[in-house]
Design a protein around this motif. Structure first.
Motif, PDB file in Angstrom:
ATOM      1  N   GLU A   1      -5.470 -25.951 -42.979  1.00  0.00           N
ATOM      2  CA  GLU A   1      -4.120 -26.301 -43.410  1.00  0.00           C
ATOM      3  C   GLU A   1      -3.632 -25.361 -44.519  1.00  0.00           C
ATOM      4  O   GLU A   1      -2.500 -24.873 -44.484  1.00  0.00           O
ATOM      5  N   LEU A   2      -4.493 -25.085 -45.486  1.00  0.00           N
ATOM      6  CA  LEU A   2      -4.114 -24.159 -46.563  1.00  0.00           C
ATOM      7  C   LEU A   2      -3.907 -22.740 -46.048  1.00  0.00           C
ATOM      8  O   LEU A   2      -2.966 -22.054 -46.449  1.00  0.00           O
TER       9      LEU A   2
ATOM     10  N   LEU B   1      -3.877 -19.902 -53.908  1.00  0.00           N
ATOM     11  CA  LEU B   1      -4.662 -20.166 -52.711  1.00  0.00           C
ATOM     12  C   LEU B   1      -6.129 -20.387 -53.047  1.00  0.00           C
ATOM     13  O   LEU B   1      -6.730 -21.369 -52.607  1.00  0.00           O
ATOM     14  N   THR B   2      -6.728 -19.512 -53.825  1.00  0.00           N
ATOM     15  CA  THR B   2      -8.150 -19.655 -54.122  1.00  0.00           C
ATOM     16  C   THR B   2      -8.420 -20.902 -54.962  1.00  0.00           C
ATOM     17  O   THR B   2      -9.445 -21.551 -54.790  1.00  0.00           O
ATOM     18  N   GLY B   3      -7.503 -21.252 -55.839  1.00  0.00           N
ATOM     19  CA  GLY B   3      -7.667 -22.472 -56.625  1.00  0.00           C
ATOM     20  C   GLY B   3      -7.649 -23.715 -55.756  1.00  0.00           C
ATOM     21  O   GLY B   3      -8.458 -24.628 -55.926  1.00  0.00           O
ATOM     22  N   LYS B   4      -6.725 -23.748 -54.801  1.00  0.00           N
ATOM     23  CA  LYS B   4      -6.637 -24.897 -53.895  1.00  0.00           C
ATOM     24  C   LYS B   4      -7.850 -24.971 -52.973  1.00  0.00           C
ATOM     25  O   LYS B   4      -8.371 -26.060 -52.706  1.00  0.00           O
TER      26      LYS B   4
ATOM     27  N   GLY C   1     -10.878 -23.737 -53.656  1.00  0.00           N
ATOM     28  CA  GLY C   1     -12.026 -24.076 -54.479  1.00  0.00           C
ATOM     29  C   GLY C   1     -12.065 -25.532 -54.897  1.00  0.00           C
ATOM     30  O   GLY C   1     -13.122 -26.058 -55.246  1.00  0.00           O
ATOM     31  N   ALA C   2     -10.928 -26.205 -54.868  1.00  0.00           N
ATOM     32  CA  ALA C   2     -10.867 -27.615 -55.234  1.00  0.00           C
ATOM     33  C   ALA C   2     -11.362 -28.532 -54.110  1.00  0.00           C
ATOM     34  O   ALA C   2     -11.603 -29.715 -54.341  1.00  0.00           O
TER      35      ALA C   2
ATOM     36  N   VAL D   1     -16.538 -26.257 -50.622  1.00  0.00           N
ATOM     37  CA  VAL D   1     -15.973 -24.934 -50.367  1.00  0.00           C
ATOM     38  C   VAL D   1     -16.183 -24.046 -51.595  1.00  0.00           C
ATOM     39  O   VAL D   1     -15.875 -24.431 -52.710  1.00  0.00           O
ATOM     40  N   SER D   2     -16.743 -22.851 -51.361  1.00  0.00           N
ATOM     41  CA  SER D   2     -16.913 -21.846 -52.409  1.00  0.00           C
ATOM     42  C   SER D   2     -16.036 -20.648 -52.073  1.00  0.00           C
ATOM     43  O   SER D   2     -15.931 -20.259 -50.907  1.00  0.00           O
ATOM     44  N   VAL D   3     -15.408 -20.058 -53.090  1.00  0.00           N
ATOM     45  CA  VAL D   3     -14.442 -18.981 -52.870  1.00  0.00           C
ATOM     46  C   VAL D   3     -14.656 -17.856 -53.880  1.00  0.00           C
ATOM     47  O   VAL D   3     -14.856 -18.122 -55.071  1.00  0.00           O
ATOM     48  N   LYS D   4     -14.559 -16.631 -53.406  1.00  0.00           N
ATOM     49  CA  LYS D   4     -14.535 -15.440 -54.271  1.00  0.00           C
ATOM     50  C   LYS D   4     -13.445 -14.521 -53.745  1.00  0.00           C
ATOM     51  O   LYS D   4     -13.201 -14.460 -52.541  1.00  0.00           O
ATOM     52  N   SER D   5     -12.799 -13.795 -54.658  1.00  0.00           N
ATOM     53  CA  SER D   5     -11.713 -12.913 -54.223  1.00  0.00           C
ATOM     54  C   SER D   5     -11.575 -11.725 -55.156  1.00  0.00           C
ATOM     55  O   SER D   5     -12.098 -11.727 -56.280  1.00  0.00           O
ATOM     56  N   SER D   6     -10.837 -10.737 -54.672  1.00  0.00           N
ATOM     57  CA  SER D   6     -10.541  -9.560 -55.467  1.00  0.00           C
ATOM     58  C   SER D   6      -9.308  -8.868 -54.888  1.00  0.00           C
ATOM     59  O   SER D   6      -9.067  -8.940 -53.682  1.00  0.00           O
TER      60      SER D   6
END
Length: 82
Positions: A24-25, A63-66, A68-69, A73-78
């Motif tokens: 959905e996100l 997006l990454t904050g949502k 990760g909440a 779910v684990s998220v990394k970005s750059s």
């Protein structure tokens, strides 16, 4: 704000419970996604999604904050410097 090319790595620990929320996100932010790949890793009960994005720092953070909440779910970005 200037858009830059970047990536997001997402690891989903409990696919059956969280995949719908993640999808959905990703749909909501779909206009910023250039490429998406996903691999279920059944042996470990995980799924991995990688995204190539063309976005602003604010949208990336949103997006990454949502993502990760979401529990499991684990998220990394750059983003590129230019």
């Amino acid at each position: 704000m200037e858009k830059r090319l970047g990536f997001i790595g997402i690891i989903i620990e409990n696919r059956n419970e969280t995949a719908g929320k993640v999808q959905e996100l990703l749909t909501d932010f779909g206009d910023q996604i250039v490429c998406r790949t996903g691999v279920p890793y059944r042996e470990k009960g995980l799924s991995v999604i990688t995204l190539i994005v063309d976005t602003t720092t604010d949208a990336l953070g949103s997006l990454t904050g949502k993502l990760g909440a979401i529990e499991g779910v684990s998220v990394k970005s750059s983003l590129a410097k230019k």
